[in-house]
Design a protein around this motif. Structure first.
Motif, mmCIF file in Angstrom:
data_model
loop_
_atom_site.group_PDB
_atom_site.id
_atom_site.type_symbol
_atom_site.label_atom_id
_atom_site.label_comp_id
_atom_site.label_asym_id
_atom_site.label_seq_id
_atom_site.Cartn_x
_atom_site.Cartn_y
_atom_site.Cartn_z
ATOM 1 N N ILE A 193 0.755 -0.946 -0.216
ATOM 2 C CA ILE A 193 -0.082 -0.131 -0.539
ATOM 3 C C ILE A 193 0.603 1.223 0.233
ATOM 4 O O ILE A 193 0.369 2.012 -0.800
ATOM 5 N N GLN A 194 2.313 1.369 0.682
ATOM 6 C CA GLN A 194 2.539 2.378 0.789
ATOM 7 C C GLN A 194 2.888 2.818 -0.376
ATOM 8 O O GLN A 194 3.362 3.813 -1.261
ATOM 9 N N GLY A 195 3.197 1.580 -0.884
ATOM 10 C CA GLY A 195 5.031 1.714 -2.535
ATOM 11 C C GLY A 195 3.648 2.668 -3.283
ATOM 12 O O GLY A 195 3.923 2.657 -4.309
ATOM 13 N N ARG A 196 1.838 2.339 -3.238
ATOM 14 C CA ARG A 196 0.970 2.507 -4.162
ATOM 15 C C ARG A 196 1.124 3.694 -4.067
ATOM 16 O O ARG A 196 0.681 4.559 -5.038
ATOM 17 N N VAL A 197 1.272 4.311 -2.366
ATOM 18 C CA VAL A 197 0.693 6.048 -2.200
ATOM 19 C C VAL A 197 2.207 7.214 -2.356
ATOM 20 O O VAL A 197 1.934 7.993 -2.011
ATOM 21 N N VAL A 198 3.236 6.274 -1.903
ATOM 22 C CA VAL A 198 4.449 7.494 -1.132
ATOM 23 C C VAL A 198 5.013 7.596 -2.827
ATOM 24 O O VAL A 198 4.452 7.271 -3.928
ATOM 25 N N PRO A 199 5.957 8.842 -3.443
ATOM 26 C CA PRO A 199 6.335 10.077 -4.132
ATOM 27 C C PRO A 199 7.665 8.470 -4.883
ATOM 28 O O PRO A 199 8.085 7.656 -3.426
ATOM 29 N N PRO A 200 8.197 8.565 -5.603
ATOM 30 C CA PRO A 200 9.132 7.928 -6.375
ATOM 31 C C PRO A 200 9.861 7.910 -5.039
ATOM 32 O O PRO A 200 10.587 6.916 -5.592
ATOM 33 N N VAL A 201 10.593 8.742 -4.644
ATOM 34 C CA VAL A 201 11.537 9.171 -4.375
ATOM 35 C C VAL A 201 11.093 8.005 -2.614
ATOM 36 O O VAL A 201 12.867 7.257 -2.333
ATOM 37 N N VAL A 202 10.464 8.373 -2.312
ATOM 38 C CA VAL A 202 10.273 7.767 -1.129
ATOM 39 C C VAL A 202 10.557 6.301 -1.399
ATOM 40 O O VAL A 202 11.270 5.295 -0.550
ATOM 41 N N ARG A 203 9.348 6.599 -2.190
ATOM 42 C CA ARG A 203 9.556 4.762 -3.178
ATOM 43 C C ARG A 203 10.779 3.425 -2.922
ATOM 44 O O ARG A 203 11.343 2.436 -2.553
ATOM 45 N N GLN A 204 11.640 4.373 -3.572
ATOM 46 C CA GLN A 204 13.414 4.354 -4.070
ATOM 47 C C GLN A 204 14.033 4.277 -2.564
ATOM 48 O O GLN A 204 14.462 2.929 -2.582
ATOM 49 N N LEU A 205 14.072 5.010 -1.728
ATOM 50 C CA LEU A 205 14.481 4.904 -0.674
ATOM 51 C C LEU A 205 14.215 3.553 0.428
ATOM 52 O O LEU A 205 15.210 3.434 1.168
ATOM 53 N N LEU A 206 13.025 3.207 1.022
ATOM 54 C CA LEU A 206 12.522 2.565 1.387
ATOM 55 C C LEU A 206 12.744 0.585 0.899
ATOM 56 O O LEU A 206 12.093 -0.072 1.006
ATOM 57 N N ARG A 207 12.495 0.732 -0.816
ATOM 58 C CA ARG A 207 12.724 -0.213 -2.174
ATOM 59 C C ARG A 207 11.281 -0.326 -1.273
ATOM 60 O O ARG A 207 11.453 -1.939 -0.871
ATOM 61 N N LEU A 208 11.133 0.536 -1.828
ATOM 62 C CA LEU A 208 8.807 -0.475 -1.561
ATOM 63 C C LEU A 208 8.792 -1.460 -2.905
ATOM 64 O O LEU A 208 9.257 -0.699 -4.143
ATOM 65 N N PRO A 209 7.677 -2.032 -2.608
ATOM 66 C CA PRO A 209 6.715 -3.240 -4.021
ATOM 67 C C PRO A 209 5.919 -1.531 -4.761
ATOM 68 O O PRO A 209 5.726 -0.574 -3.857
ATOM 69 N N SER A 210 6.613 -1.451 -6.100
ATOM 70 C CA SER A 210 4.944 -0.470 -6.637
ATOM 71 C C SER A 210 4.319 -0.418 -6.152
ATOM 72 O O SER A 210 2.842 0.155 -5.934
ATOM 73 N N GLY A 211 3.448 -1.725 -5.759
ATOM 74 C CA GLY A 211 1.689 -2.272 -5.368
ATOM 75 C C GLY A 211 1.301 -2.276 -6.422
ATOM 76 O O GLY A 211 0.043 -2.343 -6.118
ATOM 77 N N ALA A 212 1.587 -2.568 -7.451
ATOM 78 C CA ALA A 212 0.710 -1.886 -8.942
ATOM 79 C C ALA A 212 0.133 -3.601 -8.951
ATOM 80 O O ALA A 212 -1.310 -3.729 -9.351
ATOM 81 N N PHE A 213 0.596 -5.135 -8.311
ATOM 82 C CA PHE A 213 -0.373 -6.253 -8.335
ATOM 83 C C PHE A 213 -1.711 -5.731 -7.302
ATOM 84 O O PHE A 213 -2.528 -6.280 -7.584
ATOM 85 N N LEU A 214 -2.141 -5.130 -6.684
ATOM 86 C CA LEU A 214 -3.179 -3.930 -6.185
ATOM 87 C C LEU A 214 -4.270 -3.670 -6.619
ATOM 88 O O LEU A 214 -5.507 -4.002 -5.927
ATOM 89 N N GLN A 215 -3.733 -3.421 -7.785
ATOM 90 C CA GLN A 215 -4.539 -2.751 -8.972
ATOM 91 C C GLN A 215 -6.490 -3.614 -8.725
ATOM 92 O O GLN A 215 -7.221 -2.899 -8.578
ATOM 93 N N PRO A 216 -5.667 -4.391 -9.821
ATOM 94 C CA PRO A 216 -7.251 -5.010 -9.286
ATOM 95 C C PRO A 216 -7.884 -5.264 -8.252
ATOM 96 O O PRO A 216 -9.617 -4.995 -8.002
ATOM 97 N N ALA A 217 -7.591 -5.310 -7.373
ATOM 98 C CA ALA A 217 -8.393 -6.058 -5.922
ATOM 99 C C ALA A 217 -8.852 -4.273 -5.221
ATOM 100 O O ALA A 217 -9.999 -4.081 -4.740
ATOM 101 N N LEU A 218 -7.466 -3.037 -5.915
ATOM 102 C CA LEU A 218 -8.677 -1.979 -5.436
ATOM 103 C C LEU A 218 -9.432 -1.350 -6.605
ATOM 104 O O LEU A 218 -10.993 -1.181 -6.075
ATOM 105 N N ALA A 219 -9.748 -2.193 -7.259
ATOM 106 C CA ALA A 219 -10.409 -1.726 -8.210
ATOM 107 C C ALA A 219 -11.879 -2.421 -8.214
ATOM 108 O O ALA A 219 -12.705 -1.608 -7.699
#
Length: 277
Positions: A193-219
């Protein structure tokens, strides 16, 4: 007595919906783990004991301001500012102005992003309204040099992201606490979830996943969120002990007396994790 935030405001819709509130604090918990003023989280040593409880207390205070009348909101904000002053006096130094602005900017950024991930794109007028509401909170608290428009906030936000973030030992420890208190599966969901909402710089520094796999579930969740069975999505993020508190985030908060004893400090200290005095 006028309301601090108009009843029809997009801000009330955002902060009166449990899904959105949980996504706001997921994002903010990620970003502040990188903030260069994160040491303030550890000043009293209370954060590791109950990070989830601290999250809900911060939510409660923020929602009281959003749903209060003008006088009630100003009293709450003044109390928060006074508590911050006491913490600063106790430590013998001041929280930097830029750190105050960072936290306020997180409220704006993740209010917008969480709503857009879960609902729809916001209009420019709605983004201006969100910016204006939280900058009013900041000005009441005495935070200087706040932007006066949404475009000005966007510029200031980019500058803050570029200047005020860095991974540290505190970052590592905070994420260890998140994992400890959430458990493995919920911790991985939080990171997605964090990977879906944070800016790219935060995602990169924390090595978060993109969270793209959540999109079907969110839809799917967007289509079924009004069904009673859809409560599972909210409960999946936090342990079962917090289900009642999650449900209470829908709609306006119930008026309660101010807590006695330890005082909680949202907004001018790290989101979701307060310093208590």
């Amino acid at each position: 007595m006028p309301d601090f935030v108009a009843p029809t405001s997009i801000v009330r819709r955002i902060w009166g919906t449990s899904d959105t509130v949980l996504f706001i604090f997921a994002g903010a918990a990620a970003e502040f783990a990188l903030n260069k003023a994160v040491d303030w989280l550890y000043f009293t040593g209370r954060l590791p004991a109950d990070p989830l409880g601290r999250l809900f207390t911060t939510v409660d205070y923020a929602r009281r301001i959003v749903f209060a009348n003008q006088a009630g909101a100003e009293r709450a904000i003044d109390t928060i500012a006074a508590i911050h002053g006491a913490v600063e006096a106790r430590r013998g130094q001041s929280i930097p102005d830029w750190a105050y602005r960072d936290v306020l900017f997180m409220l704006i950024a993740y209010s917008i992003k969480a709503f857009e991930v879960l609902e729809r794109p916001l209009t420019m007028t709605e983004c201006e309204e969100i910016t204006a509401v939280f900058c009013r909170v900041g000005r009441r608290m005495g935070i200087p040099d706040l932007p006066t428009s949404y475009p000005a906030w966007l510029l200031a936000r980019e500058q803050h992201l570029a200047q005020n973030l860095a991974a540290s030992a505190y970052t590592t420890d905070l994420y260890l606490q998140y994992r400890k208190h959430l458990g493995g599966p919920r911790y991985q969901l939080l990171r997605a979830i964090q990977g879906r909402v944070v800016p790219p710089v935060v995602r990169q520094l924390l090595r978060l996943p993109s969270g793209a796999f959540l999109q079907p579930a969110l839809a799917f969740y967007g289509l079924t969120k009004h069904w009673p069975a859809s409560q599972w999505a909210k409960n999946a993020l936090l342990p079962t002990d917090y289900q009642a508190r999650i449900q209470a985030l829908d709609g306006a908060p119930v008026e309660e007396a101010e807590p006695s004893g330890a005082a909680v400090i949202p907004l001018r200290c790290p989101i979701g994790h307060q310093v208590n005095v």
